[in-house]
Design a protein around this motif. Structure first.
Motif, short mmCIF file in Angstrom:
data_model
loop_
_atom_site.label_atom_id
_atom_site.label_comp_id
_atom_site.label_asym_id
_atom_site.label_seq_id
_atom_site.Cartn_x
_atom_site.Cartn_y
_atom_site.Cartn_z
N GLN A 137 0.82 -1.20 0.00
CA GLN A 137 0.00 0.00 0.00
C GLN A 137 0.86 1.26 0.00
O GLN A 137 0.49 2.27 -0.58
CB GLN A 137 -0.95 -0.01 1.20
CG GLN A 137 -2.08 1.01 1.12
CD GLN A 137 -3.14 0.68 0.09
OE1 GLN A 137 -3.02 -0.28 -0.68
NE2 GLN A 137 -4.20 1.48 0.04
N ARG A 138 2.04 1.19 0.64
CA ARG A 138 2.97 2.33 0.55
C ARG A 138 3.43 2.53 -0.89
O ARG A 138 3.59 3.66 -1.36
CB ARG A 138 4.17 2.11 1.47
CG ARG A 138 3.93 2.56 2.89
CD ARG A 138 5.23 2.56 3.66
NE ARG A 138 5.47 1.29 4.33
CZ ARG A 138 6.67 0.77 4.55
NH1 ARG A 138 7.75 1.40 4.14
NH2 ARG A 138 6.80 -0.37 5.19
N GLU A 156 -10.56 4.76 1.99
CA GLU A 156 -10.15 4.11 3.24
C GLU A 156 -8.63 3.90 3.28
O GLU A 156 -8.14 2.79 3.53
CB GLU A 156 -10.85 2.74 3.37
CG GLU A 156 -12.34 2.81 3.55
CD GLU A 156 -12.74 3.25 4.96
OE1 GLU A 156 -11.86 3.38 5.82
OE2 GLU A 156 -13.93 3.48 5.19
N PRO A 157 -7.84 4.94 3.04
CA PRO A 157 -6.39 4.74 2.90
C PRO A 157 -5.70 4.29 4.17
O PRO A 157 -4.77 3.49 4.12
CB PRO A 157 -5.89 6.13 2.47
CG PRO A 157 -6.90 7.09 3.02
CD PRO A 157 -8.21 6.36 2.90
N HIS A 158 -6.14 4.76 5.32
CA HIS A 158 -5.45 4.42 6.56
C HIS A 158 -5.71 2.97 6.98
O HIS A 158 -4.91 2.39 7.72
CB HIS A 158 -5.88 5.36 7.68
CG HIS A 158 -5.47 6.78 7.45
ND1 HIS A 158 -6.31 7.70 6.86
CD2 HIS A 158 -4.32 7.44 7.71
CE1 HIS A 158 -5.69 8.86 6.78
NE2 HIS A 158 -4.48 8.74 7.28
N ALA A 159 -6.78 2.38 6.49
CA ALA A 159 -7.12 1.01 6.89
C ALA A 159 -6.08 0.01 6.40
O ALA A 159 -5.89 -1.03 7.02
CB ALA A 159 -8.50 0.64 6.36
N ALA A 163 2.03 1.90 9.90
CA ALA A 163 2.23 3.16 10.63
C ALA A 163 3.06 4.16 9.83
O ALA A 163 2.75 5.35 9.81
CB ALA A 163 2.90 2.87 11.98
N ARG A 164 4.11 3.68 9.16
CA ARG A 164 4.96 4.60 8.40
C ARG A 164 4.18 5.20 7.23
O ARG A 164 4.27 6.40 6.96
CB ARG A 164 6.19 3.88 7.88
CG ARG A 164 7.13 4.79 7.10
CD ARG A 164 8.48 4.16 6.89
NE ARG A 164 9.41 5.09 6.28
CZ ARG A 164 10.70 4.89 6.20
NH1 ARG A 164 11.24 3.80 6.71
NH2 ARG A 164 11.49 5.78 5.62
N GLY A 165 3.41 4.36 6.53
CA GLY A 165 2.63 4.86 5.41
C GLY A 165 1.55 5.83 5.85
O GLY A 165 1.29 6.84 5.18
N ALA A 166 0.90 5.54 7.00
CA ALA A 166 -0.14 6.44 7.51
C ALA A 166 0.44 7.81 7.87
O ALA A 166 -0.17 8.84 7.59
CB ALA A 166 -0.83 5.82 8.72
N ALA A 167 1.64 7.81 8.46
CA ALA A 167 2.27 9.07 8.82
C ALA A 167 2.62 9.86 7.57
O ALA A 167 2.45 11.09 7.52
CB ALA A 167 3.52 8.81 9.65
N LEU A 168 3.11 9.17 6.53
CA LEU A 168 3.43 9.84 5.27
C LEU A 168 2.18 10.42 4.63
O LEU A 168 2.18 11.56 4.14
CB LEU A 168 4.11 8.87 4.31
CG LEU A 168 4.38 9.42 2.91
CD1 LEU A 168 5.37 10.57 2.95
CD2 LEU A 168 4.90 8.32 1.99
#
Length: 231
Positions: A137-138, A156-159, A163-168
């Motif tokens: 997903q990243r 629904e990107p955060h799902a 953690a690293r991708g969500a922060a980015l």
């Protein structure tokens, strides 16, 4: 960026979107929420020109849809719930293919820049089949950003992001306003809305039941407002 009037879309006899109006200006970040089956993903796919409305009017990035869909897509970055990457290609090959489709002049430099940002530069030559779901997903996130889109559409990107991708992603959304980009984020994580969006639109049974700013509201206030209208 987006102007929609009276959008209607049905799957057979099931009405998924029932007369939706939506306006999105430069720098705005709109969170699109609602219970399952409310029509959120369908609205997003209409904005992405992946579906055609049965009635109503839609303009995306100055283009009348469907006639101007091809031109509009050049300025759209779409991140689906599924990564939709080629498992038997490497991370770099996935982005090279996408970069060639969009005719990106600085393709190789841009690929290295984004793979580094998402923490995948050291895995650039590995096939995606060897990646975790969060890593894939990243990679999809870097693909979405590769051609420098002006309109970001995220389902629904955060799902699916680690953690690293969500922060980015949160960082990318926070800088979108300053760059004049706009974003629509479909989400069930209503408490996160206060951090990643400045507007909340709630759908219920394909209709808009709330569209208001979230600036200055804390996460629990956003949650309470959502529960008041979502049913």
């Amino acid at each position: 960026m987006v102007t929609a009037r009276g959008l209607v879309h049905a799957y057979g006899e099931r009405l998924a979107v029932d007369g939706v109006d939506l306006e999105l200006g430069p720098g705005e970040r709109l969170a699109l929420a609602g219970p399952n089956g409310a029509g959120k993903s369908t609205v997003l796919r209409l904005m992405a020109t992946l579906l055609r409305a049965q009635s109503g009017s839609l303009e995306v990035l100055g283009e009348e849809i469907p006639g101007g869909a091809r031109n509009a897509r050049r300025g759209i970055g779409y991140l689906a719930h599924d990564p939709l990457v080629y498992l038997d290609l490497t991370a770099r090959q996935n982005l090279e293919l996408y970069g060639d489709l969009y005719g990106i002049d600085d393709r190789d430099r841009r690929i290295d820049e984004l793979l580094d940002r998402v923490g995948l530069l050291g895995r650039a030559e590995d096939t995606v089949r060897t990646f975790s779901r969060g890593m894939a997903q990243r990679l999809a996130l870097s693909r979405m950003l590769l051609h420098r889109p002006r309109l970001l559409l995220l389902d629904e990107p955060h799902a699916s992001l680690d953690a690293r991708g969500a922060a980015l992603l949160d960082d990318e959304l926070s800088t979108a306003t300053a760059d004049g980009r706009a974003a629509i984020i479909v989400t069930h994580e209503v408490e996160r809305v206060a951090r990643v969006a400045d507007r909340l639109m709630v759908l219920r049974a394909g209709r808009v039941v709330l569209d208001e700013p979230t600036t200055g509201l804390d996460p629990m206030a956003v949650r309470r407002r959502y529960e008041e209208v979502a049913g």
